[in-house]
Design an enzyme around this catalytic site. Structure first.
Site, PDB file in Angstrom:
ATOM      1  N   ASP A 120      66.749  53.791  22.454  1.00  0.00           N
ATOM      2  CA  ASP A 120      66.308  55.139  22.784  1.00  0.00           C
ATOM      3  C   ASP A 120      66.108  55.165  24.314  1.00  0.00           C
ATOM      4  O   ASP A 120      66.061  54.102  24.948  1.00  0.00           O
ATOM      5  CB  ASP A 120      64.994  55.364  22.025  1.00  0.00           C
ATOM      6  N   ASP A 122      63.849  57.825  26.628  1.00  0.00           N
ATOM      7  CA  ASP A 122      62.517  58.144  27.154  1.00  0.00           C
ATOM      8  C   ASP A 122      61.426  57.376  26.408  1.00  0.00           C
ATOM      9  O   ASP A 122      61.369  57.395  25.184  1.00  0.00           O
ATOM     10  CB  ASP A 122      62.247  59.652  27.019  1.00  0.00           C
ATOM     11  N   ASP A 314      60.649  54.785  20.592  1.00  0.00           N
ATOM     12  CA  ASP A 314      59.197  55.050  20.636  1.00  0.00           C
ATOM     13  C   ASP A 314      58.789  56.331  19.921  1.00  0.00           C
ATOM     14  O   ASP A 314      57.602  56.635  19.845  1.00  0.00           O
ATOM     15  CB  ASP A 314      58.741  55.173  22.091  1.00  0.00           C
TER      16      ASP A 314
HETATM   17  O1  LIG Z   1      65.161  60.411  22.326  1.00  0.00           O
HETATM   18  P1  LIG Z   1      64.576  60.281  23.689  1.00  0.00           P
HETATM   19  O2  LIG Z   1      65.535  59.675  24.681  1.00  0.00           O
HETATM   20  O3  LIG Z   1      63.267  59.531  23.675  1.00  0.00           O
HETATM   21  O4  LIG Z   1      64.291  61.767  24.157  1.00  0.00           O
HETATM   22  C1  LIG Z   1      63.218  62.518  23.587  1.00  0.00           C
HETATM   23  C2  LIG Z   1      62.727  63.537  24.581  1.00  0.00           C
HETATM   24  O5  LIG Z   1      62.517  62.797  25.792  1.00  0.00           O
HETATM   25  C3  LIG Z   1      62.168  63.542  26.965  1.00  0.00           C
HETATM   26  O6  LIG Z   1      60.829  63.994  26.838  1.00  0.00           O
HETATM   27  C4  LIG Z   1      59.869  62.943  26.838  1.00  0.00           C
HETATM   28  O7  LIG Z   1      59.906  62.231  28.077  1.00  0.00           O
HETATM   29  C5  LIG Z   1      59.553  63.048  29.240  1.00  0.00           C
HETATM   30  C6  LIG Z   1      59.728  62.190  30.479  1.00  0.00           C
HETATM   31  O8  LIG Z   1      58.981  61.007  30.406  1.00  0.00           O
HETATM   32  C7  LIG Z   1      58.115  63.557  29.065  1.00  0.00           C
HETATM   33  O9  LIG Z   1      57.746  64.364  30.177  1.00  0.00           O
HETATM   34  C8  LIG Z   1      58.014  64.359  27.758  1.00  0.00           C
HETATM   35  O10 LIG Z   1      56.677  64.756  27.534  1.00  0.00           O
HETATM   36  C9  LIG Z   1      58.487  63.508  26.580  1.00  0.00           C
HETATM   37  O11 LIG Z   1      58.505  64.271  25.382  1.00  0.00           O
HETATM   38  C10 LIG Z   1      63.122  64.675  27.183  1.00  0.00           C
HETATM   39  O12 LIG Z   1      62.700  65.430  28.295  1.00  0.00           O
HETATM   40  C11 LIG Z   1      63.267  65.537  25.951  1.00  0.00           C
HETATM   41  O13 LIG Z   1      64.206  66.551  26.157  1.00  0.00           O
HETATM   42  C12 LIG Z   1      63.752  64.638  24.803  1.00  0.00           C
HETATM   43  O14 LIG Z   1      63.894  65.395  23.622  1.00  0.00           O
END
Ligand SMILES: O=P(O)(O)OC[C@H]1O[C@H](O[C@H]2O[C@H](CO)[C@@H](O)[C@H](O)[C@H]2O)[C@H](O)[C@@H](O)[C@@H]1O
Length: 370
Positions: A120, A122, A314
């Site tokens: 993954d 983020d 995560d």
């Molecule tokens: O599947 P992932 O790669 O984990 O993506 C899921 C979401 O990740 C991002 O949002 C998350 O991370 C951001 C930066 O650290 C944070 O600001 C936010 O609160 C988290 O939810 C991304 O911006 C989303 O569009 C994804 O869906």
């Protein structure tokens, strides 16, 4: 590639007729719409409709509140070591042990087999930050992922759009599944610079018909949240994120209500929640778990006797992938978390720095074997 068995079918007719917000709490299930327009309690349609809406918003709000529990910071030492003192965390670790301390156990069964790595983005490869555009990956993490990809087929499976996650990761040697697995490039992401690769590139986009709808809903969401301080909308191509990390908690209910109202006009879309984010996506039977199965199949890694997939993530959306590995009885899900969570993963890592350590362990182990 034969995609005939991979076609997603629209499931959950209830979710099509009403935007389900990540599932109602069980005590509110009685408000589900029944065929014929009456709730199971036989109430008048408009009254029950109002209650459904209320329940949906409340259900969403509960999910929002529990989506990203914050850890206490040990201010005196400038670090977060509160997990070490937390008996609940220790009890959870007994069920979901560290993938670092269990490393020998993880690789014990891998001798003579092929390991495939799914990551993954983020919260796994980059730390969670307030601004989604600044969630960059450190050069040392990139080096670790590059090394892993030298020895093991490696894929990124992210909620971000495929292009966006490639901009962050910047490694051509990986496979990429963006939009929660709804946009899979099972070849080099750099295909446009490489004619040979271009021929081999195979793109799988099970939600392609939703593209115009996603653009439309993005516009509506942008409009409605524009008045809420800190709320932002991110178009992830086949899904949309509504971020509330920077929104005051007293305004979360308004965010939930507005998103719910917008979705009333889009019955073929639903909302799930991630870490301080509401994720609007098509109601299709496709998720990160299906994407992992698809990648294993399309990369010729479908032999569960001889291939060990390792998936590290995560978020709640990663649970679909953990579940698939459990059901196939092969490979390991590893949850990245500093708080106890209900999970289908077998092992855990605390944060991206431990993820990097684990990836380095894998490379060292492989080199030692060769
Ligand atoms: O599947 P992932 O790669 O984990 O993506 C899921 C979401 O990740 C991002 O949002 C998350 O991370 C951001 C930066 O650290 C944070 O600001 C936010 O609160 C988290 O939810 C991304 O911006 C989303 O569009 C994804 O869906």
């Amino acid at each position: 590639m034969d995609l005939s068995n991979s076609s997603p079918v629209i499931t959950d007719p209830l979710a099509i007729s009403q935007p389900l917000l990540g599932g109602l709490p069980s005590n509110l299930m009685q408000f589900s719409v029944m065929p014929g327009g009456y709730s199971s309690s036989g109430m008048n349609v408009s009254v029950s409709r109002l209650k459904i809406e209320e329940a949906l918003v409340n259900g969403l709000l509960d999910a929002m509140k529990s989506s990203s529990p914050r850890r206490r910071l040990n201010v005196a030492f400038g670090q977060d070591n509160s997990a070490d003192e937390d008996p609940a965390y220790s009890a959870w670790m007994a069920k979901c042990p560290s993938a670092l301390t269990s490393f020998k156990q993880i690789v014990a069964g891998a001798q003579g087999k092929k390991i495939a790595v799914f990551l993954d983005y983020d919260g796994t490869l980059s730390p969670i930050v307030d601004d989604p555009d600044k969630a960059v990956m450190s050069p040392v993490m990139r080096a670790s992922v590059r090394n892993v990809a030298k020895y093991f087929p490696t894929a990124i499976v992210s909620g971000r759009s495929r292009n966006k996650v490639f901009e962050f990761v910047k490694l051509k040697e990986l496979y990429y599944a963006g939009s929660h697995g709804m946009d899979i490039m099972a070849s080099s992401a750099n295909y446009e610079h490489n004619a040979e690769k271009c021929k081999q590139a195979s793109l799988f986009q099970p939600a392609s018909e939703f593209l115009p709808m996603i653009d439309e809903v993005t516009e509506s969401l942008l409009q409605v949240v524009s008045g809420i301080d800190g709320a932002t909308v991110e178009n992830n191509k086949f899904c949309v994120s509504v971020h509330y990390r920077n929104v005051a908690e007293e305004d979360w209910e308004t965010v939930a209500r507005l998103v719910n109202e917008v979705l009333e006009a889009f019955p073929r879309l639903k909302v799930t929640n991630g870490r301080m984010v509401l994720e609007v996506r098509p109601v299709i039977d496709w998720d990160k778990g299906k994407a992992v199965e698809f990648l294993l199949q399309s990369l010729g890694l479908d032999d569960s006797e001889n291939v060990i997939p390792i998936y590290i993530g995560d978020d709640r959306t990663d649970e679909d992938a953990f579940k698939v590995l459990r059901q196939r009885n092969c490979g390991y899900g590893i949850l990245v978390s500093q708080v106890p969570k209900e999970t289908q993963a077998f092992y855990s890592l605390r944060d991206p720095s431990e993820v990097m350590e684990f990836l380095n362990f894998l490379v060292r182990w492989k080199k030692h074997l060769m």
